[in-house]
Write a protein that holds these residues in place. Structure first.
Motif, short mmCIF file in Angstrom:
data_model
loop_
_atom_site.label_atom_id
_atom_site.label_comp_id
_atom_site.label_asym_id
_atom_site.label_seq_id
_atom_site.Cartn_x
_atom_site.Cartn_y
_atom_site.Cartn_z
N UNK A 134 13.48 -4.01 -5.58
CA UNK A 134 14.33 -4.12 -4.39
C UNK A 134 15.80 -3.77 -4.66
N UNK A 135 16.29 -4.00 -5.87
CA UNK A 135 17.71 -3.77 -6.13
C UNK A 135 18.03 -2.35 -6.57
N UNK A 136 17.04 -1.49 -6.60
CA UNK A 136 17.27 -0.11 -6.99
C UNK A 136 17.61 0.74 -5.77
N UNK A 137 18.22 1.89 -6.00
CA UNK A 137 18.52 2.84 -4.93
C UNK A 137 17.22 3.15 -4.20
N UNK A 138 17.17 2.86 -2.90
CA UNK A 138 15.91 2.86 -2.13
C UNK A 138 15.22 4.23 -2.12
N UNK A 139 15.96 5.30 -1.88
CA UNK A 139 15.33 6.62 -1.76
C UNK A 139 14.77 7.09 -3.11
N UNK A 140 15.50 6.86 -4.17
CA UNK A 140 15.02 7.27 -5.49
C UNK A 140 13.83 6.42 -5.93
N UNK A 141 13.89 5.12 -5.64
CA UNK A 141 12.76 4.23 -5.96
C UNK A 141 11.51 4.66 -5.21
N UNK A 142 11.67 4.98 -3.93
CA UNK A 142 10.53 5.42 -3.12
C UNK A 142 9.96 6.74 -3.66
N UNK A 143 10.83 7.66 -4.04
CA UNK A 143 10.36 8.95 -4.58
C UNK A 143 9.56 8.73 -5.87
N UNK A 144 10.08 7.88 -6.76
CA UNK A 144 9.37 7.60 -8.01
C UNK A 144 8.04 6.92 -7.72
N UNK A 145 8.04 5.98 -6.80
CA UNK A 145 6.79 5.28 -6.44
C UNK A 145 5.76 6.26 -5.90
N UNK A 146 6.19 7.13 -5.01
CA UNK A 146 5.26 8.10 -4.42
C UNK A 146 4.69 9.06 -5.46
N UNK A 147 5.52 9.50 -6.38
CA UNK A 147 5.04 10.39 -7.44
C UNK A 147 3.96 9.69 -8.25
N UNK A 148 4.22 8.45 -8.64
CA UNK A 148 3.24 7.71 -9.45
C UNK A 148 1.94 7.49 -8.67
N UNK A 149 2.05 7.11 -7.41
CA UNK A 149 0.85 6.85 -6.62
C UNK A 149 0.08 8.14 -6.34
N UNK A 150 0.77 9.20 -5.99
CA UNK A 150 0.09 10.47 -5.68
C UNK A 150 -0.60 11.05 -6.91
N UNK A 151 0.08 11.02 -8.05
CA UNK A 151 -0.55 11.54 -9.26
C UNK A 151 -1.72 10.65 -9.68
N UNK A 152 -1.54 9.33 -9.54
CA UNK A 152 -2.63 8.41 -9.83
C UNK A 152 -3.83 8.63 -8.93
N UNK A 153 -3.59 8.99 -7.69
CA UNK A 153 -4.67 9.24 -6.74
C UNK A 153 -5.35 10.59 -7.00
N UNK A 154 -4.59 11.56 -7.47
CA UNK A 154 -5.16 12.89 -7.75
C UNK A 154 -5.93 12.93 -9.08
N UNK A 155 -5.67 11.99 -9.96
CA UNK A 155 -6.27 12.03 -11.29
C UNK A 155 -7.79 11.85 -11.31
#
Length: 121
Positions: A52-73
């Motif tokens: 929650x205390x991280x820059x929201x847009x950058x945190x969301x981008x990192x989260x989405x990358x991790x989830x999308x790559x995890x889903x594609x694997x």
């Protein structure tokens, strides 16, 4: 007694039965990719829910990358398992996989985004 057809037929109808050690090693590799996938998805969810205390847009981008790559694997792991199993059955050289490079790139990009998110909070 007749053996039941094995799934997937597109793999098991090829060549001859390889040494069981190689088939089991291929299966363990597939399962390792699945565990890695679950870890990427869990990290993305945890980052979004707990960061929650991280820059929201950058945190969301990192989260989405991790989830999308995890889903594609998992599907990529399945196709890699099938290609390797066919090569084993045909006694051909084992195919290369781009999976490690893709996951390493995704982890690196997510890490850089998180460093920026920490610096810009």
């Amino acid at each position: 007694m007749r053996a039941r057809p094995r799934f997937p037929g597109s793999v098991y109808s090829q060549g001859d039965e390889p040494d069981a050690r190689f088939t089991l090693a291929n299966e363990r590799t597939f399962l390792a990719w699945i565990r890695t996938s679950l870890a990427f998805i869990a990290a993305g969810i945890a980052l979004e829910l707990l960061g929650a205390e991280l820059h929201a847009a950058l945190r969301l981008a990192a989260s989405l990358i991790l989830i999308l790559v995890g889903t594609a694997t998992p599907p990529l792991a399945w196709f890699g398992w099938a290609k390797t199993e066919r090569a084993l059955r045909r006694r051909e050289p084992l195919p290369a996989t781009p999976m490690a490079a893709v996951l390493a790139l995704a982890a690196t990009v997510a890490g850089v985004l998180l460093v920026l998110a920490i610096l810009l909070r």
